[in-house]
Scaffold this motif. Structure first.
Motif, mmCIF file in Angstrom:
data_model
loop_
_atom_site.group_PDB
_atom_site.id
_atom_site.type_symbol
_atom_site.label_atom_id
_atom_site.label_comp_id
_atom_site.label_asym_id
_atom_site.label_seq_id
_atom_site.Cartn_x
_atom_site.Cartn_y
_atom_site.Cartn_z
ATOM 1 N N GLY A 145 13.982 -29.778 -7.634
ATOM 2 C CA GLY A 145 14.928 -30.388 -8.346
ATOM 3 C C GLY A 145 15.933 -29.424 -8.595
ATOM 4 O O GLY A 145 17.085 -29.706 -8.956
ATOM 5 N N ARG A 146 15.529 -28.138 -8.672
ATOM 6 C CA ARG A 146 16.606 -27.125 -8.856
ATOM 7 C C ARG A 146 16.894 -26.037 -7.583
ATOM 8 O O ARG A 146 17.499 -26.658 -6.695
ATOM 9 C CB ARG A 146 16.354 -26.137 -10.150
ATOM 10 C CG ARG A 146 16.525 -26.778 -11.161
ATOM 11 C CD ARG A 146 15.047 -27.173 -11.845
ATOM 12 N NE ARG A 146 15.429 -28.091 -13.090
ATOM 13 C CZ ARG A 146 14.260 -28.376 -13.783
ATOM 14 N NH1 ARG A 146 13.025 -28.084 -13.502
ATOM 15 N NH2 ARG A 146 14.465 -29.221 -14.867
ATOM 16 N N ASP A 147 16.041 -25.370 -7.270
ATOM 17 C CA ASP A 147 16.120 -24.370 -6.131
ATOM 18 C C ASP A 147 14.820 -23.542 -5.896
ATOM 19 O O ASP A 147 14.336 -23.319 -7.092
ATOM 20 C CB ASP A 147 17.286 -23.604 -6.009
ATOM 21 C CG ASP A 147 17.609 -23.022 -4.732
ATOM 22 O OD1 ASP A 147 17.014 -23.373 -3.630
ATOM 23 O OD2 ASP A 147 18.677 -22.411 -4.437
ATOM 24 N N LEU A 148 14.632 -22.859 -4.951
ATOM 25 C CA LEU A 148 13.883 -21.677 -4.860
ATOM 26 C C LEU A 148 14.800 -20.613 -4.113
ATOM 27 O O LEU A 148 15.071 -20.620 -2.896
ATOM 28 C CB LEU A 148 12.606 -21.767 -3.773
ATOM 29 C CG LEU A 148 12.023 -20.538 -3.602
ATOM 30 C CD1 LEU A 148 11.276 -19.938 -4.952
ATOM 31 C CD2 LEU A 148 10.954 -20.723 -2.427
ATOM 32 N N LEU A 149 15.531 -19.760 -5.171
ATOM 33 C CA LEU A 149 16.111 -18.771 -4.554
ATOM 34 C C LEU A 149 15.661 -17.412 -4.128
ATOM 35 O O LEU A 149 14.989 -16.912 -5.099
ATOM 36 C CB LEU A 149 17.178 -18.605 -5.847
ATOM 37 C CG LEU A 149 18.521 -17.496 -5.401
ATOM 38 C CD1 LEU A 149 19.334 -18.172 -4.417
ATOM 39 C CD2 LEU A 149 19.160 -17.365 -6.868
ATOM 40 N N GLN A 150 16.132 -17.106 -3.065
ATOM 41 C CA GLN A 150 15.280 -16.036 -2.272
ATOM 42 C C GLN A 150 16.579 -14.705 -2.259
ATOM 43 O O GLN A 150 17.334 -14.954 -1.465
ATOM 44 C CB GLN A 150 14.607 -16.020 -1.128
ATOM 45 C CG GLN A 150 14.238 -14.903 -0.110
ATOM 46 C CD GLN A 150 13.951 -15.328 1.226
ATOM 47 O OE1 GLN A 150 13.666 -16.467 1.550
ATOM 48 N NE2 GLN A 150 13.861 -14.667 1.925
ATOM 49 N N VAL A 151 16.123 -13.615 -2.885
ATOM 50 C CA VAL A 151 17.183 -12.510 -2.934
ATOM 51 C C VAL A 151 16.553 -11.163 -2.406
ATOM 52 O O VAL A 151 15.693 -10.725 -3.018
ATOM 53 C CB VAL A 151 17.790 -12.374 -4.227
ATOM 54 C CG1 VAL A 151 19.149 -11.219 -4.310
ATOM 55 C CG2 VAL A 151 18.483 -13.641 -4.769
ATOM 56 N N GLU A 152 17.250 -10.436 -1.564
ATOM 57 C CA GLU A 152 16.776 -9.247 -1.104
ATOM 58 C C GLU A 152 17.402 -8.109 -2.188
ATOM 59 O O GLU A 152 18.563 -8.249 -2.445
ATOM 60 C CB GLU A 152 17.007 -8.856 0.455
ATOM 61 C CG GLU A 152 16.550 -9.564 1.257
ATOM 62 C CD GLU A 152 16.801 -9.012 2.642
ATOM 63 O OE1 GLU A 152 17.550 -8.265 2.758
ATOM 64 O OE2 GLU A 152 16.279 -9.428 3.713
ATOM 65 N N VAL A 153 16.424 -7.264 -2.694
ATOM 66 C CA VAL A 153 17.043 -6.268 -3.678
ATOM 67 C C VAL A 153 16.929 -4.937 -2.910
ATOM 68 O O VAL A 153 15.896 -4.553 -2.326
ATOM 69 C CB VAL A 153 15.894 -6.275 -4.855
ATOM 70 C CG1 VAL A 153 16.542 -4.933 -5.838
ATOM 71 C CG2 VAL A 153 16.056 -7.488 -5.488
ATOM 72 N N LEU A 154 18.008 -4.325 -2.837
ATOM 73 C CA LEU A 154 18.175 -2.870 -2.114
ATOM 74 C C LEU A 154 18.024 -1.598 -2.938
ATOM 75 O O LEU A 154 18.261 -1.546 -4.201
ATOM 76 C CB LEU A 154 19.455 -2.863 -1.346
ATOM 77 C CG LEU A 154 19.648 -4.314 -0.488
ATOM 78 C CD1 LEU A 154 21.165 -3.997 0.210
ATOM 79 C CD2 LEU A 154 18.607 -4.445 0.481
ATOM 80 N N ASP A 155 17.613 -0.746 -2.280
ATOM 81 C CA ASP A 155 17.721 0.553 -3.100
ATOM 82 C C ASP A 155 18.905 1.213 -2.744
ATOM 83 O O ASP A 155 19.680 0.684 -2.106
ATOM 84 C CB ASP A 155 16.528 1.509 -2.459
ATOM 85 C CG ASP A 155 16.473 1.863 -0.994
ATOM 86 O OD1 ASP A 155 17.702 1.945 -0.521
ATOM 87 O OD2 ASP A 155 15.687 2.301 -0.328
ATOM 88 N N THR A 156 19.196 2.507 -3.263
ATOM 89 C CA THR A 156 20.656 3.039 -3.281
ATOM 90 C C THR A 156 21.140 3.445 -2.007
ATOM 91 O O THR A 156 22.291 3.598 -1.694
ATOM 92 C CB THR A 156 20.910 4.078 -4.446
ATOM 93 O OG1 THR A 156 19.556 5.182 -3.913
ATOM 94 C CG2 THR A 156 20.427 3.795 -5.794
ATOM 95 N N SER A 157 20.068 3.614 -1.065
ATOM 96 C CA SER A 157 20.436 4.024 0.442
ATOM 97 C C SER A 157 20.733 2.638 1.332
ATOM 98 O O SER A 157 20.996 2.760 2.415
ATOM 99 C CB SER A 157 19.379 4.636 1.085
ATOM 100 O OG SER A 157 18.254 4.063 1.103
ATOM 101 N N GLY A 158 20.419 1.402 0.596
ATOM 102 C CA GLY A 158 20.743 0.101 1.279
ATOM 103 C C GLY A 158 19.526 -0.370 2.028
ATOM 104 O O GLY A 158 19.695 -1.370 2.672
ATOM 105 N N ASP A 159 18.449 0.321 2.053
ATOM 106 C CA ASP A 159 16.936 -0.252 2.451
ATOM 107 C C ASP A 159 16.523 -1.414 1.428
ATOM 108 O O ASP A 159 16.902 -1.413 0.452
ATOM 109 C CB ASP A 159 16.186 0.719 2.637
ATOM 110 C CG ASP A 159 16.627 1.838 3.977
ATOM 111 O OD1 ASP A 159 17.261 1.335 4.619
ATOM 112 O OD2 ASP A 159 16.386 3.182 3.843
#
Length: 324
Positions: A145-159
Motif C-alpha cells: 500500500g506504501r512501499d518497501l524502500l531499499q537504500v544502500e548506506v555507504l561508509d566514508t570511503s564509498g563502500d
C-alpha cells in the motif's frame, strides 16, 4: 565506529500549504483531488474520502523534531507517513537544522499519499523502490500500500556498509461503512501477503552473511503469525533488535480501572478500544537485524511518550546502536 539506526512514524507529515474550500458531499471515493476554478485558473485541492488534507499541526511538528534532534540524534532514521520528499527536505531543513545531508523517498501507492523515507548522516548509494511488486496470489494489484524502500548506506570511503529496508505495512483500520469482521480478516490477509513479499524480495536481494536491516511500522506485534513469513527465507533468520530495548522514561500510568498498563517496555503503539477492554500496548515499530549484523548490537532504545495519545505522533520511535 558506532552507528545508530531507527524508525519513527511521523503521523501525517503533510505539506504546510493548506487551502480552504467547499468540498462536494459525494466526491469519487478514489479521487486524489477535486478540481476547482479560481479566477479562470484550475487548482487541485488535496482530499481523502471527501475531506481536505491539512498540514501537520505546527506544535506536533515541533514536538517530533525535538524528539528526533535532541533525544534520538540518529545516524540513520527511517520515517513513515510523509507526504512527499519536498516536505521531508523542508522538515529536515527548517526543524532539524539540516542535520541529515542525505534524504531518500520514492512516491508509493497510498491513496492518502503517505510515503516512507530515509534521513541519513552517512552517504547513500543505490535507492530502489519495490512499490510495483505484486504477490503471486494477487498478480493484478500492487502488494504494498506504501512501499518497501531499499537504500544502500555507504561508509566514508564509498563502500557499502549495509542495506536498509524501510516499510509500512497494512494497518488494522476498517472503514466504518464496511463489515468490521470481514474487514479485519481482509486487512490481516493483506498484511500477511506483504510480509511474504518482503521475505521474497530479501531472498532475491540479499545473501547469507549479508549486512542489512529491515525496519518500519509493521502494524502488528513482533510475534504476530501474519508477520512470521517476513522473518525467514533464503537467508539466516532475522534477529529482533528491540528485544531488550530500554525506555527513555517510564510509561505514563493508566487511569484507574483501565487496566495495569504495559507488561514490558517493548512497545511503541498504544490502542485504546471502545468498551471495557483495556488498552493494548504493542511493538508495531520494529528493527530487524540480519544474522551478520546482530552480533554488532550494543544497545536498543525507545523514546517514551509523555501522553497516552502520543507526543506529536501516535507511535514512539525506536532505534538500535551497532558497533562496526
Amino acid at each position: 565506529m558506532q552507528i545508530s539506526i531507527g524508525t519513527f512514524n511521523l503521523n501525517n507529515l503533510f505539506s504546510r500549504f493548506n487551502f480552504q474550500a467547499s468540498v462536494p458531499a459525494s466526491p469519487s471515493p478514489d479521487a486524489g483531488g477535486i478540481t476547482m476554478t479560481f479566477d479562470n485558473a484550475d487548482l487541485v485541492v488535496r482530499t481523502f474520502k471527501g475531506r481536505l488534507v491539512k498540514g501537520k499541526d505546527p506544535a506536533d511538528t515541533a514536538t517530533i523534531a525535538v524528539r528526533i534532534r535532541d533525544v534520538m540524534n540518529l545516524d540513520i532514521l527511517a520515517v513513515q507517513e510523509v507526504e512527499h520528499i519536498g516536505i521531508l527536505k523542508e522538515f529536515n531543513r527548517s526543524h532539524l537544522g539540516g542535520m541529515y545531508p542525505f534524504v531518500a523517498l520514492v512516491e508509493g501507492n497510498d491513496q492518502r499519499m503517505i510515503d516512507v523515507g530515509i534521513l541519513s548522516k552517512l552517504p547513500l548509494g543505490a535507492i530502489t523502490s519495490h512499490q510495483m511488486a505484486v504477490h503471486p496470489n494477487a498478480p493484478g494489484e500492487r502488494v504494498f500500500g506504501r512501499d518497501l524502500l531499499q537504500v544502500e548506506v555507504l561508509d566514508t570511503s564509498g563502500d557499502r556498509l549495509m542495506t536498509v529496508y524501510n516499510t509500512h505495512l497494512k494497518s488494522h483500520f476498517v472503514p466504518f461503512d464496511q463489515d468490521p469482521e470481514a474487514g479485519a480478516i481482509a486487512a490481516n490477509a493483506r498484511r500477511r501477503r506483504q510480509a511474504e513479499m518482503v521475505s521474497r524480495i530479501l531472498s532475491h536481494q540479499e545473501r547469507r552473511g549479508g549486512r542489512f536491516v529491515l525496519l518500519g511500522d509493521m502494524n502488528d506485534p513482533e510475534d504476530s503469525p501474519d508477520l512470521a513469513p517476513m522473518l525467514t527465507a533464503d537467508f539466516d533468520a532475522l534477529v529482533n533488535g528491540l528485544a531488550h530495548a530500554v525506555e527513555s522514561r517510564p510509561a505514563k500510568s493508566e487511569t484507574p480501572g483501565q487496566g495495569p498498563g504495559p507488561a514490558s517496555p517493548q512497545w511503541t503503539h498504544r490502542f485504546n478500544p471502545a468498551g471495557p477492554e483495556p488498552p493494548r500496548y504493542e511493538l508495531y515499530d520494529q528493527v530487524w537485524l540480519s544474522a551478520k549484523l546482530a552480533p554488532l548490537l550494543v544497545s536498543a532504545h525507545i523514546d517514551r511518550r509523555t501522553k497516552h495519545g502520543g507526543d506529536g505522533s501516535d507511535h514512539d520511535p525506536a532505534w538500535v546502536v551497532l558497533d562496526f
